[in-house]
Design an enzyme around this catalytic site. Structure first.
Site, PDB file in Angstrom:
ATOM      1  N   GLU A 131      11.296 -50.248 -23.110  1.00  8.67           N
ATOM      2  CA  GLU A 131      11.886 -50.303 -21.708  1.00  8.67           C
ATOM      3  C   GLU A 131      12.719 -48.808 -21.295  1.00  8.67           C
ATOM      4  O   GLU A 131      13.290 -48.674 -22.201  1.00  8.67           O
ATOM      5  CB  GLU A 131      12.800 -51.467 -21.711  1.00  8.67           C
ATOM      6  CG  GLU A 131      13.042 -51.786 -20.248  1.00  8.67           C
ATOM      7  CD  GLU A 131      14.238 -53.023 -20.356  1.00  8.67           C
ATOM      8  OE1 GLU A 131      14.859 -53.171 -21.186  1.00  8.67           O
ATOM      9  OE2 GLU A 131      14.480 -53.691 -19.163  1.00  8.67           O
ATOM     10  N   LYS A 169       9.849 -58.214 -14.760  1.00  5.26           N
ATOM     11  CA  LYS A 169      10.814 -58.695 -15.676  1.00  5.26           C
ATOM     12  C   LYS A 169      11.683 -59.891 -14.776  1.00  5.26           C
ATOM     13  O   LYS A 169      12.254 -59.376 -13.550  1.00  5.26           O
ATOM     14  CB  LYS A 169      11.949 -57.692 -16.235  1.00  5.26           C
ATOM     15  CG  LYS A 169      12.959 -58.132 -16.935  1.00  5.26           C
ATOM     16  CD  LYS A 169      13.930 -56.781 -17.467  1.00  5.26           C
ATOM     17  CE  LYS A 169      14.914 -57.324 -18.510  1.00  5.26           C
ATOM     18  NZ  LYS A 169      16.026 -55.985 -18.377  1.00  5.26           N
ATOM     19  N   CYS A 199      12.960 -57.232 -22.836  1.00 11.28           N
ATOM     20  CA  CYS A 199      14.526 -57.290 -23.221  1.00 11.28           C
ATOM     21  C   CYS A 199      15.166 -58.354 -23.009  1.00 11.28           C
ATOM     22  O   CYS A 199      15.082 -59.437 -23.750  1.00 11.28           O
ATOM     23  CB  CYS A 199      15.101 -55.858 -22.306  1.00 11.28           C
ATOM     24  SG  CYS A 199      16.714 -55.465 -23.219  1.00 11.28           S
TER      25      CYS A 199
END
Lengths: 448, 31
Positions: free
Chosen positions: A58, A157, A190
């Site tokens: 990321e 995300k 993440c």
């Protein structure tokens, strides 16, 4: 294919200069191409070594410290993968897309699946009630190009971290999966790893075999260091996890790995140098069908049926990452303790090689909602070394330990089936399956 | 079965049904 070779690349990202005014699109591309030059070498090397898929981190192409305005020159319009697009051969089909073209060509020319993290922009108008005042949505986006260079997956995300002010939350959760000759893959990014939606749903509902996981993870000991936490997620969720972290020691960012349900295959943790690192490992394509696939665990079975250990010593409060735990000290070289908070009781039995006077250990419990940089409900049982011999430091980060444990058994009365077991050793190294086991009744214990 | 120099040994449980709809939308931020 029954097996495949996976690669992850921990990348020391070349960061843009911090600026309050946006740079030109040309300058943005120049910075991104510097990072792509590094990633290109890793992708070529991985392919030469036989890897069929590589995951990059990321923020690995444009870095961080952006505002909504300053990241804009770095964004491209990323279409839905259903459009059936190979940017390498049709670079102008969807407008300005030099980064997608380069990633696509790297995948195509090296015959390897490439997973990367870039930024997506989507124009919107006043008819859209949620449209931001600047007329566009901006998304933190993971993309996947197959070995022909085709865009096969795009993931916005869903659970942004508190500091990601440059991006929008997607309105609804989307589930990004892609099929390969070596199993079904899912993607999340993440902070998503803490989530039910989409992380657990991809595994439980979509039945993926492997997860690709670009991350920019800041290690926070003692509980949330990248390698121990991510490897425990793979073990508990019973899927392969290909985790690529950024590398920046000043930001405590290191810790990438390739984790299978039954074993940690390879990991990298380096706070000494500023170098990137390529990791490769062979994995089972469909771990669910494996003969050594881990058995189901009833995490509270043992703890709910055992009598609590009694002690006349006083418990004390302590803080771990803004959460208030209750601790009890391990006062002897051998012992049994129970410590409780709300609905969770944790039981520990242990035997040290010797009780050192210069090191203090404590058993801690937390049952509550974490509320800093995101909200999520946790139930935690932890045995940890306190930072100093002062009990007030229990829960503070510490990097080394000399006290050795010959035997241990830790369990808790969890009200969830999602429990992630981890053991961190001195030097922030990982205890592996050779060292411990998880019994079907929920005990985390040493192998004898 | 070499004795282990343990920094931390943890069972980390997540109770998803007690979470807010999205993890990043809490009212509290780090100061």
């Amino acid at each position: 294919l029954d097996t495949f070779v996976a690669a992850v690349y921990e990348h020391a990202v070349i960061l843009p200069n911090t600026t309050k005014t946006p740079v030109s699109q040309e300058d943005a591309l120049m910075l991104m191409n510097k990072n792509l030059d590094v990633l290109e070498k890793a992708i070529k090397l991985a392919a030469e070594k036989g890897a069929q898929i590589i995951v990059t981190p990321e923020d690995g192409i444009y870095g961080w410290h952006f505002t909504r305005e300053t990241i804009y020159p770095y964004l491209e319009d990323i279409p839905d993968p259903q459009v059936n697009w190979i940017p390498c051969t049709e670079p102008d089909r969807f407008g300005y897309s030099p980064v997608q073209k380069r990633l696509s060509c790297l995948a195509r020319e090296n015959s390897i699946y490439v997973v990367a993290n870039i930024g997506d922009k989507k124009e919107c108008d006043v008819n859209d009630f949620n449209c931001p005042s600047d007329g566009r949505y901006q998304y933190n986006t993971a993309v996947v190009f197959d070995s022909k260079g085709k865009l096969v997956a795009r993931y916005h995300k869903y659970n942004l971290f508190a500091s990601e002010v440059q991006f929008n939350f997607p309105k609804d959760s989307t589930y990004a999966t892609f099929d390969t000759p070596f199993g079904k893959f899912g993607i999340f990014t993440c902070f998503d790893i803490f989530s039910y939606d989409p992380a657990v749903i991809l595994v439980d509902k979509f039945q993926v075999d492997s997860i690709v996981f670009p991350t920019a993870w800041m290690n926070t000991l003692p509980l949330l260091s990248a390698v121990p936490f991510h490897s425990s997620w793979a073990k508990a969720m019973k899927v392969n996890l290909l985790s690529a972290n950024t590398h920046n020691t000043r930001m405590q960012m290191t810790g990438s790995g390739i984790y299978a349900p039954e074993a940690v295959k390879v990991y990298y943790y380096d706070m000494e140098t500023e170098s990137g690192q390529l990791l490769l490992s062979e994995l089972k394509s469909r771990p669910r069908t494996s003969s050594n696939y881990p058995a189901a665990v009833d995490w509270s079975a043992y703890a709910k049926n055992v009598k609590s250990f009694t002690s006349d010593q006083a418990n004390f409060p302590g803080n771990i990452y803004f959460d208030e735990f209750i601790f009890t000290e391990l006062s002897k070289d051998t012992g049994n303790y129970t410590v409780c908070q709300k609905d969770l009781c944790c039981h520990l039995s242990y035997k040290m090689s010797e009780k050192r006077s210069d090191e203090v250990y404590a058993l801690g419990v937390f049952d509550g909602l974490h509320t800093v940089q995101g909200e999520y409900y946790q139930q935690i049982c932890t045995l940890l070394k306190c930072q100093t011999a002062d009990l007030k430091t229990c829960g503070e980060p510490i990097g080394s330990a000399f006290t050795k444990f010959e035997e241990f058994s830790l369990s808790g009365t969890f009200h969830t089936s999602y429990v992630f077991p981890q053991i961190v050793l001195s030097g922030t190294q990982l205890a592996t399956e050779q060292h411990f086991e998880v019994l079907s009744d929920g005990r985390l214990q040493s192998r004898s | 079965d070499v004795p282990l120099p343990i920094l931390a040994m943890t069972l980390y449980g997540r109770v998803f049904e007690k979470d807010p709809p999205r993890l990043g939308q809490g009212d509290h931020t780090l100061q």
